[in-house]
Design an enzyme around this catalytic site. Structure first.
Site, PDB file in Angstrom:
ATOM      1  N   HIS A   1      -7.980  -4.453  -1.388  1.00  0.00           N
ATOM      2  CA  HIS A   1      -6.709  -3.831  -1.045  1.00  0.00           C
ATOM      3  C   HIS A   1      -6.051  -4.510   0.156  1.00  0.00           C
ATOM      4  CE1 HIS A   1      -3.667  -0.795  -0.974  1.00  0.00           C
ATOM      5  NE2 HIS A   1      -3.986  -0.416   0.250  1.00  0.00           N
TER       6      HIS A   1
ATOM      7  N   ASP B   1      -8.755  -5.358  -5.857  1.00  0.00           N
ATOM      8  CA  ASP B   1      -8.427  -4.089  -5.192  1.00  0.00           C
ATOM      9  C   ASP B   1      -9.116  -2.923  -5.911  1.00  0.00           C
ATOM     10  OD1 ASP B   1      -7.186  -1.881  -3.964  1.00  0.00           O
ATOM     11  OD2 ASP B   1      -5.233  -2.884  -3.848  1.00  0.00           O
TER      12      ASP B   1
ATOM     13  N   SER C   1       0.855  -1.185   0.000  1.00  0.00           N
ATOM     14  CA  SER C   1       0.000   0.000   0.000  1.00  0.00           C
ATOM     15  C   SER C   1       0.896   1.241   0.000  1.00  0.00           C
ATOM     16  CB  SER C   1      -0.944  -0.048   1.206  1.00  0.00           C
ATOM     17  OG  SER C   1      -1.879   0.995   1.147  1.00  0.00           O
TER      18      SER C   1
END
Lengths: 464, 464
Positions: A443, A409, A223
């Site tokens: 995600h 995601d 991330s």
């Protein structure tokens, strides 16, 4: 009132079949109430006095607010303990202007630094994570990557010395908006300078300098951490041996910016946020909770929630409410309530903005690409220009790279990881591994999917 | 202050190349500030007194709030004019309990009703749309489907008599939370009963009854309108000749519920919302604006914004701000500000909740499927049970059906339109046309893509 209104249509429905048959058009048999309405006119009992709906969620927020007004709550300062601190009076000049007159970096380590000091894995965190990636003697609580770090695991502590830091701008021990400004000893608040991912990385390399670590075995992140690992590899190519970037992006795209903008807006409109100066006032609990609800929606995937929650209501027999009603809503409510007092609102603003501003093409020089590397996020106007600048900004990344992404995601969609891999290849890197994960967790796959993420990372770190 | 801080790093950067060469590790040439920091320590001028960031967006909201406190604004009541009204004192019994003691439906028509009264197309609207789908003499402003309705167009007014209504629960002329409760003449506010899509359709068919229209040529709708058209076809199968459902769903899925939950929460935490009783107070402008920002994010697609806005900032030379900064952010700010005073906040709550509660399996009878058709949204526990109940609830839909969806839709993802088509086929309908649109505009494709949506609808309505 709610109890009295439960399933109030049932009584009417039982006697409506005959009426339906008499109506001019015969509707679907299940629509007996609708069809029988004409005949119900004279039968209907007089309406009870109308009452407004109840809003238990609003009541609870009000109550919470009153409690917060009574005094300070145990908050983010106490969430994480047992970290080491690197402190320097050297200023940190911010890339976009302004500086910190000295700064602190909170960090934790696992494994043993070898004599050559070349077995170091620097682990970069996502937006709200602390340095506590894994439990240890000083802090036995499970860390945010607990099952990925340890003897024989994905990042093998029998082999590697793992360092994880709290980023500059954070609130878990590193200098951030909640830290005292040396000029007056009061919290920086929104006097803190605008931060970039590049500034975070610069601070981390000052820590490495202080530890006498010249070169990393690998820079690893997911991330926002994957943005940092990309930046570190490009900024310090001869100090980074391998690069792992998971569920990240080479530049934030407008959809993710929009999602973070919405979070900042709901926080900033909480009057208790007070333009960032709430440290001696009331904590902006409501704004933080709402911001986290939006964030949580972007972290997981529709298909996961379809399987996990479906359309199940917390109490299927209750009259519907605008407050949390479906299980998915109670989940969001719970997650956001749990989080909102454990993180500094101003850190959310600064760090989420740093993610928005992130664009690897800003590392391109003027000669390499028609982009002003000094401009905040102006960027070139054409698609060819965008690709050229991005390639130029990432051209120093020639070490072995692992790029991972999850197809589910929404926040960092898979095309962004593909863009990283494609750009690196275009820049001449022939050692790029690129895996798309058919994972359900959106995600958050990088936090959850030890089977797929874990072994890909291990293979990349350990292969000769 | 902002002006003074523009690009403050430039001066330092120009003199840093030599310093970079002298640093122990030579980083990427663009990171000259970082590398030269050590040498800058003694050169740095003393920091100016720190000032907090500016927040023009918060200032503007405060200002707007003060203006609203001075008195009522022209609002949603005046947005739409020139519609017809059907009014009845007959009660509308709501499916989940409660009732309206009489109600009004605002509607507009285009084309001419033929002598057989069998050329009617009933057009159902999305969440916030009025009956004004197309301009006409009484209201020359363009309607929300202006380019789809007219002579020779997608819904050909030379052939069809088109009716569009404002839904029950709305604020553009039909009875909704802002309408007076006959019991005391004051607005219903949150005394309004919880609403379902089925209730909206029931009210629409009362209007058809009053117009002497026994049978529709077609029931057509997009988004929530596509839920209504599905419901109408299932509830009144012998009154609906053809069905068109675009970018809709047979049941709301948890991700879309989550998105609407977040909108309701930001609205309900605006103190001016006042549990729904703001009609004689101050309009909850901030809550509505924030809710609309979230909604807008769900209406379009990442790829569209990537092309349209990219990473361009409103003022690339300005110091970054937490307020609207990138073009995508100014777009969201503008769209939400434009919308928020033109729609009733309580209508948003009731109608968005009706979308959440929508599940065609609720039309299944007890015998058909193991689901309590009377329960609000309990639903069966197993996947097989879900499919069985859904099939049973849609089993009366045996007329020709057109199902359209956009692959870029996040809110009503394409698998939901596929689910409609597959379920209808499983229920024995052999006249289902199903098209997936490779369109860029996400959920809003139905408003924008006249080329693809328009001709598919025309073909379906006009084929023998």
């Amino acid at each position: 009132m709610l109890a009295a209104r439960r399933l109030p249509g049932l009584a009417a429905r039982t006697s409506s079949v005959a009426a339906a048959a008499a109506s001019p058009a015969v509707p679907h048999p299940a629509i007996r109430i609708a069809a029988s309405r004409a005949t119900l006119v004279t039968q209907s009992p007089p309406s009870p006095p109308r009452q407004a709906l109840a809003f238990p969620c609003v009541d609870r927020l009000d109550e919470r607010q009153r409690a917060l007004e009574q005094g300070p709550e145990p908050m983010y300062e106490k969430v994480v303990q047992g970290y080491e601190v690197f402190e320097t009076s050297e200023p940190l000049e911010m890339r976009l202007g302004g500086r910190l007159d000295g700064f602190r970096i909170a960090y934790e380590t696992w494994g043993t630094l070898n004599a050559a000091r070349d077995n170091v894995v620097l682990l970069h965190t996502g937006l709200s994570a602390s340095s506590h990636a894994r439990s240890h003697a000083k802090n036995p609580h499970p860390g945010w990557w607990e099952s990925f770090i340890g003897p024989g695991l994905s990042i093998d502590t029998n082999k590697f010395f793992v360092i994880c830091t709290n980023v500059i701008g954070g609130c878990y021990g590193s200098t951030g908006p909640s830290s005292p400004d040396p000029s007056d000893g009061k919290p920086y608040a929104t006097r803190f300078p605008i931060l970039t991912i590049f500034d975070m990385v610069n601070a981390q390399f000052k820590l490495l300098d202080s530890l006498g670590i010249r070169r990393l075995h690998a820079s690893v992140g997911s991330s926002m951490g994957g943005m940092q690992s990309l930046a570190a590899a490009a900024m310090f190519p001869d100090r980074v041996g391998k690069l792992v970037t998971i569920s990240a992006a080479a530049r934030s795209h407008p959809y993710s910016i929009a999602m973070r903008f919405a979070q900042r807006q709901v926080l900033m409109t909480d009057p208790n946020w007070n333009r960032g100066f709430y440290y001696s006032g009331v904590f902006p609990h409501v704004g933080m909770k709402l911001a986290r609800q939006i964030a949580t929606i972007t972290y997981r995937s529709g298909p996961e929630w379809e399987r996990r929650f479906g359309r199940i209501r917390a109490d299927p027999s209750a009259y519907p409410t605008f407050c949390a009603d479906f299980l998915i809503e109670t989940y969001l409510d719970h997650q956001s309530e749990k989080f909102c007092l454990t993180y500094d609102p101003n850190s959310l603003l600064y760090i989420s903005k740093a993610m928005d501003m992130f664009d690897m093409s800003q590392l391109a020089t003027r000669q390499d690409a028609p982009v002003d590397a000094a401009s905040s996020a102006g960027g070139p106007a054409t698609w060819e220009g965008t690709l050229k600048a991005l390639t130029a900004g990432m051209s120093t990344i020639q070490m072995p790279v692992l790029v991972l992404g999850a197809q589910s995601d929404i926040l960092f969609p898979i095309w962004q990881q593909k863009e990283i891999a494609d750009t690196l290849k275009r820049a001449g890197n022939s050692k790029v591994s690129y895996y798309e994960l058919d994972a359900l967790y959106g995600h958050d796959t990088f936090l959850v999917d030890q089977v797929n993420v874990g072994s890909a990372v291990k293979g990349h770190l350990e292969i000769a």
